[in-house]
Design a protein around this motif. Structure first.
Motif, PDB file in Angstrom:
ATOM      1  N   PRO A  68      16.835  62.302  53.146  1.00 17.91           N
ATOM      2  CA  PRO A  68      17.636  63.495  52.840  1.00 17.91           C
ATOM      3  C   PRO A  68      16.859  64.800  53.007  1.00 17.91           C
ATOM      4  CG  PRO A  68      18.037  61.780  51.206  1.00 17.91           C
ATOM      5  CD  PRO A  68      16.893  61.299  52.045  1.00 17.91           C
ATOM      6  N   MET A  69      15.577  64.791  52.606  1.00 20.46           N
ATOM      7  CA  MET A  69      14.777  66.003  52.739  1.00 20.46           C
ATOM      8  C   MET A  69      14.461  66.298  54.204  1.00 20.46           C
ATOM      9  SD  MET A  69      11.188  67.045  50.847  1.00 20.46           S
ATOM     10  CE  MET A  69      11.883  66.667  49.234  1.00 20.46           C
ATOM     11  N   GLU A  88       7.333  67.884  49.912  1.00 21.93           N
ATOM     12  CA  GLU A  88       8.075  69.004  50.486  1.00 21.93           C
ATOM     13  C   GLU A  88       7.127  70.112  50.941  1.00 21.93           C
ATOM     14  OE1 GLU A  88      12.104  71.599  49.804  1.00 21.93           O
ATOM     15  OE2 GLU A  88      11.227  70.569  48.075  1.00 21.93           O
ATOM     16  N   TYR A 124      16.234  65.404  56.793  1.00 20.56           N
ATOM     17  CA  TYR A 124      17.478  65.807  57.447  1.00 20.56           C
ATOM     18  C   TYR A 124      17.818  67.263  57.117  1.00 20.56           C
ATOM     19  CZ  TYR A 124      22.264  65.380  59.199  1.00 20.56           C
ATOM     20  OH  TYR A 124      23.426  65.554  59.908  1.00 20.56           O
ATOM     21  N   ARG A 125      17.606  67.625  55.870  1.00 22.31           N
ATOM     22  CA  ARG A 125      17.895  69.001  55.442  1.00 22.31           C
ATOM     23  C   ARG A 125      16.994  70.002  56.153  1.00 22.31           C
ATOM     24  NH1 ARG A 125      15.525  71.489  51.111  1.00 22.31           N
ATOM     25  NH2 ARG A 125      14.939  69.484  50.179  1.00 22.31           N
ATOM     26  N   LYS A 126      15.765  69.629  56.427  1.00 17.14           N
ATOM     27  CA  LYS A 126      14.804  70.527  57.052  1.00 17.14           C
ATOM     28  C   LYS A 126      14.787  70.413  58.582  1.00 17.14           C
ATOM     29  CE  LYS A 126      11.665  70.824  53.092  1.00 17.14           C
ATOM     30  NZ  LYS A 126      11.652  72.305  52.939  1.00 17.14           N
TER      31      LYS A 126
END
Length: 351
Positions: A107-108, A57, A110-112
């Motif tokens: 998921p990470m 991240e 897509y979130r960012k």
């Protein structure tokens, strides 16, 4: 060599990123990973290291701070139309289609708001087959965690390359010498060590399922081929190289109705002849839209051959990796504008 690499990455931290970016603002940054995980992954443990979730991240935040993400189709259009992308762009990609893609990575991303691209081995999709290298890692793990008799070790050694005489360490070294062409030896060794790879596939499901790939596509991620079952291309004939490449790409394009055909070499494209690229980029009937190698941004013989750099080594920070590849790119470009060393005649022998 390792000392020189450490010294290089330590010193490169002092270089201003702004200066390195200005040396070639239109250069597309192409970092790649395989997986991200905080938990042990036995089938990869003895192959290569990877970053944890928090470190990954942090990498994403650094890239977003200094570069602009682009999609795989945008990169393809840029190559086809011979026009640069926005300055300071990056395309993050991931190889092998591992389960951690759906567990943590996608998921990470897509979130960012980071598009990304995933390159899949069609032989492994839906957990139909376990990569022979993953089998080797599981065998090594078993040998290190379980006490086997001298008779069992001798029996395993007798079937392996070099036929090591007993000794756990000698057997492990011989397991690492298994190649794609004698990959059946991993299954034979597994039988002797009482390891059932089919059970591992069924229980752990290390690869993505088709429905999960479709979800990635629906979320805007790019998909490409990565060969059928991940061989070293230098160990294949030209015919085998083309079969591995085109079968994986075409099967994915048909199954998921992809409007493009992208491919990333498994392991490396080193030693792949000019004949391969002349075939897949034949102007009369091109078989691929774009190809990715792993030679640290090297310029190649065709504009649709792009080279990525490894960004998953835990001991190299994202700052070091990015600055290092940008500096290497500038130095390499000044010394050798394009790789013209690909042999237009010779092809790798089948081993």
């Amino acid at each position: 060599m390792q000392f020189a690499k450490r010294a290089f990455y330590q010193s490169i931290q002092l270089a201003p990123l702004s200066l390195l970016k200005q040396l070639d603002p239109n250069r597309l940054l192409l970092p790649y990973h395989h997986l991200v995980s905080d938990a042990p992954v036995p089938h990869i443990k003895h192959l290569y290291p990877f970053k944890g979730i928090a470190a990954f991240e942090q990498d994403l935040d650094y890239l977003l701070q200094h570069f602009t993400p682009v999609t795989l189709p945008e990169v393809i259009r840029s190559v086809q139309e011979q026009r640069p992308l926005s300055p300071y762009s990056f395309l993050l990609s991931f190889d092998d289609g591992l389960r951690q893609v759906k567990d943590f990575i996608a998921p990470m991303l897509y979130r960012k708001g980071i598009p990304g691209a995933f390159f899949l081995n069609t032989g492994f999709l839906d957990n139909k087959l376990l990569f022979y290298k993953f089998k080797i890692s599981l065998l090594i793990e078993a040998l290190q965690q379980t006490t086997y008799s001298h008779a069992v070790l001798t029996a395993v050694g007798a079937i392996l390359p070099g036929q090591p005489a007993g000794g756990r360490d000698a057997v492990i070294a011989a397991l690492r010498r298994i190649t794609w062409h004698n990959r059946h030896l991993a299954d034979e060794a597994g039988a002797l060590l009482e390891i059932t790879f089919d059970d591992y596939l069924s229980k752990e499901k290390p690869f993505l399922e088709s429905a999960e790939v479709q979800q990635l596509i629906d979320q805007g991620f790019g998909i490409g081929g990565h060969s059928i079952d991940h061989p070293y291309y230098t160990q294949l004939t030209l015919e085998e190289q083309l079969h591995q490449t085109c079968t994986s790409v075409n099967d994915l394009a048909v199954q998921f109705q992809l409007p493009y055909k992208a491919f990333a070499f498994p392991h490396s494209d080193a030693g792949v002849s000019r004949s391969f690229f002349d075939t897949v980029f034949d102007p009369a009937m091109p078989l691929l839209d774009i190809v990715f190698g792993t030679a640290n941004h090297r310029r190649d013989i065709h504009p649709a051959i792009l080279h990525r750099f490894n960004c998953e080594r835990p001991h190299i920070s994202i700052q070091q990796a990015v600055k290092g590849v940008l500096l290497y790119d500038v130095v390499k470009r000044r010394l050798l504008p394009a790789d013209i060393s690909r042999n237009p005649v010779a092809e790798p022998d089948k081993k």
